[in-house]
Design a protein around this motif. Structure first.
Motif, short mmCIF file in Angstrom:
data_model
loop_
_atom_site.label_atom_id
_atom_site.label_comp_id
_atom_site.label_asym_id
_atom_site.label_seq_id
_atom_site.Cartn_x
_atom_site.Cartn_y
_atom_site.Cartn_z
N LYS A 182 0.87 -1.19 0.00
CA LYS A 182 0.00 0.00 0.00
C LYS A 182 0.90 1.24 0.00
O LYS A 182 0.98 1.99 0.96
CB LYS A 182 -0.90 -0.03 1.25
CG LYS A 182 -1.89 1.10 1.37
CD LYS A 182 -3.10 0.92 0.50
CE LYS A 182 -4.09 2.05 0.72
NZ LYS A 182 -5.38 1.83 0.08
N THR A 183 1.61 1.40 -1.11
CA THR A 183 2.67 2.42 -1.16
C THR A 183 2.13 3.85 -1.09
O THR A 183 2.87 4.77 -0.75
CB THR A 183 3.50 2.24 -2.45
OG1 THR A 183 2.59 2.02 -3.53
CG2 THR A 183 4.44 1.07 -2.33
N GLU A 184 0.85 4.05 -1.42
CA GLU A 184 0.34 5.42 -1.47
C GLU A 184 -0.13 5.95 -0.10
O GLU A 184 -0.57 7.08 0.00
CB GLU A 184 -0.79 5.55 -2.51
CG GLU A 184 -2.10 4.91 -2.13
CD GLU A 184 -2.17 3.43 -2.54
OE1 GLU A 184 -3.30 2.95 -2.73
OE2 GLU A 184 -1.12 2.77 -2.64
N ALA A 185 -0.05 5.13 0.96
CA ALA A 185 -0.48 5.59 2.28
C ALA A 185 0.38 6.78 2.73
O ALA A 185 1.58 6.81 2.49
CB ALA A 185 -0.36 4.45 3.28
N THR A 186 -0.27 7.76 3.36
CA THR A 186 0.47 8.93 3.85
C THR A 186 1.09 8.60 5.20
O THR A 186 0.66 7.66 5.88
CB THR A 186 -0.46 10.14 4.03
OG1 THR A 186 -1.42 9.80 5.05
CG2 THR A 186 -1.19 10.48 2.73
N ASP A 187 2.09 9.40 5.61
CA ASP A 187 2.69 9.22 6.93
C ASP A 187 1.63 9.31 8.02
O ASP A 187 1.66 8.58 9.00
CB ASP A 187 3.76 10.29 7.19
CG ASP A 187 5.10 9.87 6.60
OD1 ASP A 187 5.12 8.92 5.80
OD2 ASP A 187 6.11 10.51 6.95
N GLN A 188 0.68 10.22 7.82
CA GLN A 188 -0.37 10.38 8.84
C GLN A 188 -1.19 9.10 8.97
O GLN A 188 -1.53 8.69 10.09
CB GLN A 188 -1.28 11.55 8.46
CG GLN A 188 -2.15 11.99 9.63
CD GLN A 188 -3.22 12.97 9.20
OE1 GLN A 188 -3.03 13.72 8.25
NE2 GLN A 188 -4.34 12.97 9.91
N GLU A 189 -1.46 8.44 7.85
CA GLU A 189 -2.19 7.18 7.91
C GLU A 189 -1.37 6.11 8.64
O GLU A 189 -1.92 5.28 9.36
CB GLU A 189 -2.56 6.71 6.49
CG GLU A 189 -3.68 7.53 5.89
CD GLU A 189 -3.96 7.20 4.41
OE1 GLU A 189 -5.13 7.14 4.05
OE2 GLU A 189 -3.00 7.01 3.64
N ALA A 221 -0.86 -3.02 12.56
CA ALA A 221 -0.85 -1.70 11.91
C ALA A 221 -0.74 -1.85 10.39
O ALA A 221 -1.41 -1.15 9.64
CB ALA A 221 0.30 -0.85 12.45
N ARG A 222 0.09 -2.78 9.94
CA ARG A 222 0.23 -3.02 8.50
C ARG A 222 -1.12 -3.39 7.88
O ARG A 222 -1.48 -2.89 6.81
CB ARG A 222 1.24 -4.14 8.27
CG ARG A 222 1.34 -4.56 6.82
CD ARG A 222 2.04 -5.90 6.69
NE ARG A 222 3.45 -5.79 6.91
CZ ARG A 222 4.24 -6.82 7.24
NH1 ARG A 222 3.72 -8.02 7.40
NH2 ARG A 222 5.52 -6.65 7.42
N ALA A 223 -1.86 -4.26 8.56
CA ALA A 223 -3.18 -4.65 8.05
C ALA A 223 -4.10 -3.43 7.97
O ALA A 223 -4.83 -3.25 7.00
CB ALA A 223 -3.79 -5.73 8.95
N LEU A 224 -4.05 -2.57 9.00
CA LEU A 224 -4.92 -1.39 9.02
C LEU A 224 -4.57 -0.43 7.89
O LEU A 224 -5.45 0.16 7.27
CB LEU A 224 -4.79 -0.67 10.37
CG LEU A 224 -5.33 -1.44 11.58
CD1 LEU A 224 -4.91 -0.77 12.87
CD2 LEU A 224 -6.85 -1.55 11.50
N VAL A 225 -3.27 -0.28 7.61
CA VAL A 225 -2.81 0.61 6.54
C VAL A 225 -3.37 0.16 5.19
O VAL A 225 -3.71 0.97 4.34
CB VAL A 225 -1.26 0.67 6.50
CG1 VAL A 225 -0.76 1.34 5.21
CG2 VAL A 225 -0.73 1.42 7.72
N SER A 226 -3.54 -1.13 5.01
CA SER A 226 -4.00 -1.64 3.71
C SER A 226 -5.51 -1.46 3.51
O SER A 226 -6.03 -1.72 2.43
CB SER A 226 -3.59 -3.10 3.54
OG SER A 226 -4.41 -3.94 4.32
N ARG A 227 -6.21 -0.99 4.55
CA ARG A 227 -7.66 -0.70 4.46
C ARG A 227 -8.45 -1.78 3.71
O ARG A 227 -9.11 -1.50 2.71
CB ARG A 227 -7.90 0.66 3.78
CG ARG A 227 -7.25 1.80 4.51
CD ARG A 227 -8.21 2.96 4.70
NE ARG A 227 -7.61 3.96 5.56
CZ ARG A 227 -7.93 4.14 6.84
NH1 ARG A 227 -8.87 3.41 7.40
NH2 ARG A 227 -7.34 5.06 7.56
#
Ligand code: M5T
Ligand code: MG
Length: 242
Positions: free
Chosen positions: A106-113, A156-162
Motif C-alpha cells: 500500500k505504497t500510497e499511504a500517507t505518513d499520517q495514515e 498496523a500493516r493490516a490497518l494501513v491496507s484498508r
C-alpha cells in the motif's frame, strides 16, 4: 459496493496435502460487514487452517469459500489480497524500515495514515521512542523488536491496507489485558463497517463478538454469542473455565 466484504464458508472440508484425515470438516458460516466473528477452540482445533482458506494459502477439498458471493477459487490472489488482510499467528516483518514494513502493498499511504494505524495498534509510542521513528530499521524476521511489538506492527500493516475483511489469528495474545482492551476499542472505530474474523485464546477478547464459533477437532460444535454459549455449550464452558 460500499458494504462489500461478505465472507461465506459453505460446507468446507480441508486436508493438508498428503494428510490422511481432514483438519476441517463441513465448516459453514457467514461473516458480514460490520460484524465481528470470533473463532475459539483448543490448540490444533483447526483455527489457523480455517483462516488460511480465505486468502487461498490452501484450497478446500470440498465445499466453497466465497467473498461477496464469488468463490475465491475463481479469483486471483492479488484481488483477494486487496480485499482481505490476514494478520498471521506468527507475524512476519522483513528487513527494511518500519515504514517499509507498514506500507507493504500500500505504497500510497500517507505518513499520517501510518501513524493513525500505529496508534490504533498501540504501537505508536515505541516507534516514536526510536531515534529514527518510522525510518528505524527492522532486521530480517523482525528479530530486533519484541514479539508484542512485532504483533502490533503487523496489525498496523493490516490497518494501513484498508481491507474489507480483517483476519486476526491470535493477534492479541502477546498483549497485556489492558493493552488488548485499548487496542480493541480503537479497532472497533476503524473497522466499524469492515468484516472482522478474530481467532482468540482469551475469552475477554471475544465476549463482544456478534457470533462465536466453537471449533473442536476441525468441526464447529457450537455457535452463538458469549451469553448464549455460556448457557448452552459445555465445550465453551470448559474453555471459559480453563
Ligand atoms: C490443525 C495440522 C496441525 C493440526 C491441524 C498450520 C498447519 C497445521 N497442520 C498441518 O498439518 N500443516 C500446517 O501447515 O492441522 O492445526 P491449526 O489449524 O494450526 O490449529 P489451531 O490454529 O487451532 O491451533 P493453535 O495451536 O494455533 O491454537 O493437527 O498439525
Ligand atoms: Mg493457530
Amino acid at each position: 459496493g460500499a458494504l462489500a466484504g461478505v465472507v461465506e464458508y459453505r460446507n468446507v472440508t480441508f486436508a493438508y496435502p498428503g494428510a490422511e484425515s481432514p483438519v476441517l470438516s463441513n465448516i459453514s458460516f457467514t461473516a458480514r460487514p460490520g460484524q465481528t466473528i470470533a473463532i475459539i477452540g483448543s490448540t490444533g482445533a483447526g483455527k489457523t487452517s480455517l483462516l488460511s482458506l480465505l486468502p487461498r494459502l490452501y484450497d478446500p477439498a470440498e465445499g466453497e469459500v466465497l467473498l461477496d458471493g464469488v468463490p475465491v477459487s475463481r479469483m486471483d490472489r492479488a484481488d483477494i489480497t486487496r480485499r482481505v488482510a490476514l494478520v498471521p499467528q506468527r507475524p512476519y516483518l522483513f528487513s527494511g524500515t518500519i515504514e517499509h514494513n507498514l506500507r507493504f502493498g500500500k505504497t500510497e499511504a500517507t505518513d499520517q495514515e501510518l501513524w493513525e494505524a500505529l496508534q490504533v495498534a498501540q504501537g505508536d509510542e515505541f516507534v516514536r521512542a526510536k531515534k529514527n521513528g518510522l525510518g528505524s530499521r527492522i532486521s530480517q524476521g523482525g528479530t530486533n523488536v519484541s514479539g508484542g511489538q512485532r504483533q502490533r506492527l503487523c496489525i498496523a500493516r493490516a490497518l494501513v491496507s484498508r481491507p474489507r475483511v480483517y483476519l486476526f489469528d491470535d493477534s492479541f495474545s502477546a498483549l497485556d489485558v489492558a493493552t488488548d482492551a485499548r487496542l480493541r476499542t480503537a479497532l472497533k472505530g476503524i473497522t466499524a463497517d469492515a468484516t472482522v474474523i478474530i481467532v482468540a485464546q482469551r475469552i475477554s477478547t471475544i465476549t463482544e463478538a456478534d457470533q462465536i464459533l466453537v471449533l473442536d477437532n476441525g468441526r464447529i460444535v457450537d455457535r452463538g454469542t458469549h451469553q448464549e454459549l455460556l448457557e448452552t455449550s459445555p465445550t465453551y464452558q470448559e474453555i471459559v473455565e480453563s
